[in-house]
Design an enzyme around this catalytic site. Structure first.
Site, mmCIF file in Angstrom:
data_model
loop_
_atom_site.group_PDB
_atom_site.id
_atom_site.type_symbol
_atom_site.label_atom_id
_atom_site.label_comp_id
_atom_site.label_asym_id
_atom_site.label_seq_id
_atom_site.Cartn_x
_atom_site.Cartn_y
_atom_site.Cartn_z
ATOM 1 C CG ASP A 17 -1.928 1.162 1.159
ATOM 2 O OD1 ASP A 17 -2.609 1.304 0.131
ATOM 3 O OD2 ASP A 17 -2.013 1.938 2.132
ATOM 4 C CD GLU A 19 -1.953 6.286 2.988
ATOM 5 O OE1 GLU A 19 -2.580 7.220 2.444
ATOM 6 O OE2 GLU A 19 -2.488 5.229 3.351
ATOM 7 C CG HIS A 67 -1.646 11.090 4.226
ATOM 8 N ND1 HIS A 67 -0.965 12.161 4.770
ATOM 9 C CD2 HIS A 67 -1.786 11.350 2.895
ATOM 10 C CE1 HIS A 67 -0.697 13.037 3.813
ATOM 11 N NE2 HIS A 67 -1.200 12.589 2.671
ATOM 12 C CG HIS A 162 -6.471 5.828 4.862
ATOM 13 N ND1 HIS A 162 -6.804 5.263 3.652
ATOM 14 C CD2 HIS A 162 -7.638 6.057 5.500
ATOM 15 C CE1 HIS A 162 -8.129 5.170 3.563
ATOM 16 N NE2 HIS A 162 -8.655 5.655 4.677
ATOM 17 C CG ASP A 167 -4.445 1.367 5.284
ATOM 18 O OD1 ASP A 167 -4.779 1.301 6.474
ATOM 19 O OD2 ASP A 167 -4.747 2.318 4.542
#
Length: 245
Positions: A17, A19, A67, A162, A167
């Site tokens: 994942d 950001e 985030h 997040h 995640d």
């Protein structure tokens, strides 16, 4: 020669994942965090990869609300060029698992292109998009990561904002739960063969033990059949299956 179980199960997967500062790498948005969780033979290994990255720009207001990684926090972190070799080595040859893969891959391929490198996907053996999988399994339902955590009873109570590693850890649990039945047809026994296609002797069967019904049990069974005969005013169907001879 490797055993069949080794050949069937020797699989390395990376749940990934990112950001980002915004939604579109083509307009200058950059990756600010990468989180990867390693799965080998459908087991979490604990060998994870996590880096914060200085994007050399501010995050959009909407992205920052998601985030929470401020420009100040990221200002002393390494730039993407400084972590790209580590990332490339970590994912090399693995199957990569991403939720909504086009988004993350768009950013990763763009970052690699900026550095004059082949696309990120060229280092992976394949990509699984769990959002596509979830839509096929649960059509018409919400299939966000939070929704899937609820559906598969995976606690995400600690997910206030997040985060790429958090995640990825949640998605790894979701993926394993979502695909649990897919490995039921594989064998966990080691089978050695001297050549491909050779028929193997399964070995002798164990002794089959037969327990005959007692006279009391046979009498009780006959009583039940007699009652059925009476109800149908003739011979019940079970008489057709009575042992002969």
């Amino acid at each position: 020669m490797q055993s069949a179980s080794t050949l069937l199960h020797a699989m390395r997967q990376i749940v990934l994942d990112t950001e980002t500062t915004g939604l579109n790498p083509r307009t200058g948005d950059r990756i600010i965090e990468v989180g990867c969780v390693e799965i080998v033979n459908r087991k979490l290994t604990g060998n994870n990869f996590h880096r914060y990255i200085n994007p050399e720009r501010d995050s959009d207001e909407a992205a920052l609300a998601v985030h929470g990684l401020t420009t100040e926090f990221l200002s002393d972190k390494p730039k993407f060029a400084e972590i790209v070799e580590e990332l490339r080595e970590f994912v090399q040859g693995a199957e990569v698992i991403i939720h909504n893969a086009p988004f993350d891959l768009g950013f990763l391929n763009h970052e690699f292109q900026r550095l004059g490198l082949p696309p990120f996907t060229s280092y992976c053996s394949g990509v699984i998009d769990t959002l596509v999988q979830a839509k096929e399994l649960h059509p018409g339902k919400r299939n966000s990561l939070d929704a899937l955590c609820d559906r598969y009873e995976i606690s995400n109570a600690h997910r206030k904002l997040h985060g790429a590693l958090l995640d990825s850890e949640l998605l790894a649990d979701v993926y394993l739960a979502m695909t649990r039945g897919q490995n039921s047809l594989t064998m966990d026994v080691a089978v050695e063969a001297s050549s491909v296609g050779e028929m193997l002797d399964a070995g002798p069967l164990g002794e089959i033990i037969v327990l005959a019904a007692s006279s009391e049990e046979l009498a009780a069974h006959e009583e039940v059949l007699a009652g059925l005969d009476k109800n149908v005013k003739g011979q019940c169907v079970w008489r057709n299956y009575a042992p002969q001879g």
